[in-house]
Design a protein around this motif. Structure first.
Motif, mmCIF file in Angstrom:
data_model
loop_
_atom_site.group_PDB
_atom_site.id
_atom_site.type_symbol
_atom_site.label_atom_id
_atom_site.label_comp_id
_atom_site.label_asym_id
_atom_site.label_seq_id
_atom_site.Cartn_x
_atom_site.Cartn_y
_atom_site.Cartn_z
ATOM 1 N N GLY A 139 -9.221 18.039 1.375
ATOM 2 C CA GLY A 139 -8.620 19.241 1.805
ATOM 3 C C GLY A 139 -7.316 18.953 2.568
ATOM 4 N N PHE A 140 -6.719 17.404 2.444
ATOM 5 C CA PHE A 140 -5.374 17.087 3.140
ATOM 6 C C PHE A 140 -4.861 15.930 1.869
ATOM 7 C CE2 PHE A 140 -8.571 14.709 5.168
ATOM 8 C CZ PHE A 140 -7.883 13.417 5.132
ATOM 9 N N LYS A 141 -3.470 16.045 2.021
ATOM 10 C CA LYS A 141 -2.791 15.048 1.119
ATOM 11 C C LYS A 141 -2.763 13.824 1.848
ATOM 12 C CE LYS A 141 1.686 16.194 3.092
ATOM 13 N NZ LYS A 141 2.247 14.719 3.361
ATOM 14 N N ASN A 142 -2.286 12.659 0.839
ATOM 15 C CA ASN A 142 -2.124 11.344 1.264
ATOM 16 C C ASN A 142 -1.135 11.140 2.515
ATOM 17 O OD1 ASN A 142 -1.687 8.319 1.213
ATOM 18 N ND2 ASN A 142 -0.018 8.750 0.217
ATOM 19 N N GLN A 143 -1.651 10.536 3.757
ATOM 20 C CA GLN A 143 -0.930 10.198 4.815
ATOM 21 C C GLN A 143 -1.441 8.935 5.601
ATOM 22 O OE1 GLN A 143 -1.616 14.123 6.549
ATOM 23 N NE2 GLN A 143 -3.595 13.287 7.303
ATOM 24 N N GLY A 144 -1.051 8.831 6.723
ATOM 25 C CA GLY A 144 -1.460 7.577 7.432
ATOM 26 C C GLY A 144 -1.365 6.247 6.914
ATOM 27 N N GLY A 145 -2.276 5.417 7.206
ATOM 28 C CA GLY A 145 -2.366 4.232 6.868
ATOM 29 C C GLY A 145 -1.420 3.102 7.426
ATOM 30 N N LEU A 146 -1.299 1.930 6.875
ATOM 31 C CA LEU A 146 -0.529 0.896 7.467
ATOM 32 C C LEU A 146 1.144 1.381 7.495
ATOM 33 C CD1 LEU A 146 -2.402 -1.971 5.975
ATOM 34 C CD2 LEU A 146 -2.700 -1.159 8.281
ATOM 35 N N VAL A 147 1.502 1.286 8.587
ATOM 36 C CA VAL A 147 2.982 1.801 9.099
ATOM 37 C C VAL A 147 3.272 2.796 8.225
ATOM 38 C CG1 VAL A 147 3.762 -0.783 9.191
ATOM 39 C CG2 VAL A 147 3.686 0.291 7.074
ATOM 40 N N ASN A 148 2.456 4.060 8.288
ATOM 41 C CA ASN A 148 2.248 5.168 7.661
ATOM 42 C C ASN A 148 2.841 5.271 6.298
ATOM 43 O OD1 ASN A 148 1.571 6.979 9.998
ATOM 44 N ND2 ASN A 148 3.769 6.236 10.861
ATOM 45 N N PHE A 156 0.930 -1.114 0.059
ATOM 46 C CA PHE A 156 0.001 0.123 0.005
ATOM 47 C C PHE A 156 0.695 1.195 -0.077
ATOM 48 C CE2 PHE A 156 -2.930 -2.804 2.503
ATOM 49 C CZ PHE A 156 -3.772 -3.102 1.411
ATOM 50 N N LEU A 157 2.112 1.178 -0.056
ATOM 51 C CA LEU A 157 2.996 2.253 -0.041
ATOM 52 C C LEU A 157 2.655 3.288 -1.008
ATOM 53 C CD1 LEU A 157 5.279 3.382 1.740
ATOM 54 C CD2 LEU A 157 6.884 2.364 0.228
ATOM 55 N N CYS A 158 2.639 4.684 -0.686
ATOM 56 C CA CYS A 158 2.187 5.741 -1.381
ATOM 57 C C CYS A 158 3.166 6.746 -1.479
ATOM 58 C CB CYS A 158 1.001 6.210 -1.286
ATOM 59 S SG CYS A 158 -0.319 4.899 -1.521
ATOM 60 N N SER A 159 4.319 7.015 -2.419
ATOM 61 C CA SER A 159 5.299 8.014 -1.961
ATOM 62 C C SER A 159 5.155 9.375 -2.319
ATOM 63 C CB SER A 159 6.352 7.666 -3.287
ATOM 64 O OG SER A 159 6.782 6.126 -3.374
ATOM 65 N N PHE A 160 5.688 10.292 -1.587
ATOM 66 C CA PHE A 160 5.475 11.590 -1.684
ATOM 67 C C PHE A 160 6.792 12.095 -2.474
ATOM 68 C CE2 PHE A 160 3.839 15.589 -0.501
ATOM 69 C CZ PHE A 160 4.879 16.383 -0.430
ATOM 70 N N VAL A 161 6.348 12.993 -3.645
ATOM 71 C CA VAL A 161 7.543 13.493 -4.424
ATOM 72 C C VAL A 161 7.348 14.730 -4.743
ATOM 73 C CG1 VAL A 161 8.281 11.084 -5.230
ATOM 74 C CG2 VAL A 161 6.511 12.689 -6.497
ATOM 75 N N ALA A 162 8.550 15.619 -5.309
ATOM 76 C CA ALA A 162 7.944 17.049 -5.656
ATOM 77 C C ALA A 162 7.768 16.796 -7.065
ATOM 78 C CB ALA A 162 9.394 17.741 -5.530
ATOM 79 N N ILE A 163 6.823 17.759 -7.699
ATOM 80 C CA ILE A 163 6.168 17.848 -8.960
ATOM 81 C C ILE A 163 6.006 19.010 -9.238
ATOM 82 C CG2 ILE A 163 5.471 15.207 -8.903
ATOM 83 C CD1 ILE A 163 2.680 16.423 -8.348
ATOM 84 N N ASP A 211 -8.381 4.798 6.688
ATOM 85 C CA ASP A 211 -7.497 3.781 7.416
ATOM 86 C C ASP A 211 -8.472 2.682 7.554
ATOM 87 O OD1 ASP A 211 -5.647 5.606 7.543
ATOM 88 O OD2 ASP A 211 -5.774 5.911 9.753
ATOM 89 N N LYS A 212 -9.558 2.790 8.105
ATOM 90 C CA LYS A 212 -10.480 1.471 8.091
ATOM 91 C C LYS A 212 -10.875 0.897 6.850
ATOM 92 C CE LYS A 212 -13.209 3.262 12.042
ATOM 93 N NZ LYS A 212 -14.585 3.662 12.603
ATOM 94 N N TRP A 213 -11.010 1.860 5.759
ATOM 95 C CA TRP A 213 -11.344 1.269 4.422
ATOM 96 C C TRP A 213 -10.125 0.441 4.063
ATOM 97 C CZ3 TRP A 213 -13.025 5.107 -0.005
ATOM 98 C CH2 TRP A 213 -13.455 4.499 -1.321
ATOM 99 N N GLN A 214 -8.894 1.015 3.925
ATOM 100 C CA GLN A 214 -7.591 0.387 3.757
ATOM 101 C C GLN A 214 -7.399 -0.954 4.298
ATOM 102 O OE1 GLN A 214 -3.668 1.158 5.370
ATOM 103 N NE2 GLN A 214 -3.036 1.466 3.232
ATOM 104 N N LYS A 215 -7.921 -1.061 5.816
ATOM 105 C CA LYS A 215 -7.852 -2.406 6.396
ATOM 106 C C LYS A 215 -8.819 -3.369 5.945
ATOM 107 C CE LYS A 215 -5.781 -0.278 10.463
ATOM 108 N NZ LYS A 215 -6.222 0.080 12.115
ATOM 109 N N ALA A 216 -10.073 -2.816 5.544
ATOM 110 C CA ALA A 216 -10.942 -3.762 5.483
ATOM 111 C C ALA A 216 -10.709 -4.389 3.923
ATOM 112 C CB ALA A 216 -12.374 -2.958 5.233
ATOM 113 N N ASP A 217 -10.113 -3.660 2.959
ATOM 114 C CA ASP A 217 -9.785 -4.131 1.632
ATOM 115 C C ASP A 217 -8.645 -5.036 1.703
ATOM 116 O OD1 ASP A 217 -11.718 -2.897 0.516
ATOM 117 O OD2 ASP A 217 -10.546 -1.238 -0.613
#
Length: 258
Positions: free
Chosen positions: A53-62, A5-12, A132-138
């Motif tokens: 109104g906020f960027k991608n964050q949180g989730g499993l092991v952040n 599920f890792l989602c990177s953060f980069v400059a674009i 976070d709940k949605w991610q865990k359920a899926d």
């Protein structure tokens, strides 16, 4: 498995639109706006107020919740309408609203706010908890982590061209919002929404809404002969997914406004 599920953060480099499609502020406006088959797509493409109104964050092991951040954004563009003059909802009601948008079973009124960006920004913790709940359920119940293993991070130029032609048809001709998973080398997978495409002479320019930069869009260029994309996330192949989910959203709107 957590890394799938890792989602990177980069400059674009970001792209801003000078023209914004308006949100819906009543059931009547909601149905009037959705007379246009491209309304939800154009809304997300041009109006930052329609996005989280906020960027991608949180989730499993952040590692982020980019898949679900993108899906909630798309759901809201189809289903949300706003009643800013009504009292703001309680925390319990906020959670219920987000859950209803997640389920996608019908249009959802958001009282006390004039946009999805303000609603989610003011209630960031509650919205994040639902993501976070949605991610865990899926991940746990539906084994969606396996999507991170589908295919390689490069394919033959002919196959990628076929995928891009299919994407152009899906976004431009059918007026859809394309949800794509990006297969990055290894076991990581990011996701974005494609909200517009244009032919550029030797391929396509993709207008992308990325959960790492939810209030802006940017352009990713595809040229015939490529076997993978490289901007922003290294080598990867974007794969179109969740088409059934979008069909459900369209049917839900049609039934409500019939």
């Amino acid at each position: 498995m957590l890394k799938f599920f890792l989602c990177s953060f980069v400059a674009i480099t970001l792209f801003h639109s000078s023209f914004a499609v308006e949100l819906s502020f009543s059931k009547k406006e909601f149905c009037q706006n959705h007379r246009s088959k491209s309304y939800a797509r154009d809304l997300l493409a041009t109006n930052p107020k329609a996005r989280l109104g906020f960027k991608n964050q949180g989730g499993l092991v952040n590692g982020g919740v980019c898949w679900w951040h993108s899906r909630l954004t798309r759901n809201a563009s189809y289903l949300a309408y706003y009643s800013p003059n009504k009292p703001s909802p309680s925390a319990e009601k906020v959670a219920k609203i987000v859950h209803q948008l997640r389920k996608g079973n019908g249009p959802v009124e958001i009282p006390g706010y004039d946009s999805f960006s303000s609603f989610t920004a003011w209630n960031e913790n509650i919205v994040q908890e639902e993501l976070d709940k949605w991610q865990k359920a899926d991940g746990v119940l539906r084994a969606q982590w396996a999507v991170g293993l589908w295919g390689g991070s490069s394919i033959s130029p002919s196959k990628l061209r076929k995928k891009m032609d299919e994407l152009y048809n899906y976004v431009n001709k059918k007026k859809n919002i394309a949800y794509q998973v990006l297969q990055i080398p290894g076991i990581m997978a990011h996701a974005w929404l494609v909200v517009g495409m244009e032919k550029n002479g030797n391929g396509y320019d993709l207008k992308v809404l990325d959960s790492n930069f939810p209030l802006s869009t940017y352009i990713v260029e595809y040229q015939h002969g490529m076997s993978y994309f490289t901007p922003h996330y290294g080598e990867y192949v974007p794969r179109l997914g969740k088409k059934r989910e979008e069909r459900k959203l369209r049917k839900t709107v049609k039934k409500f406004c019939r």
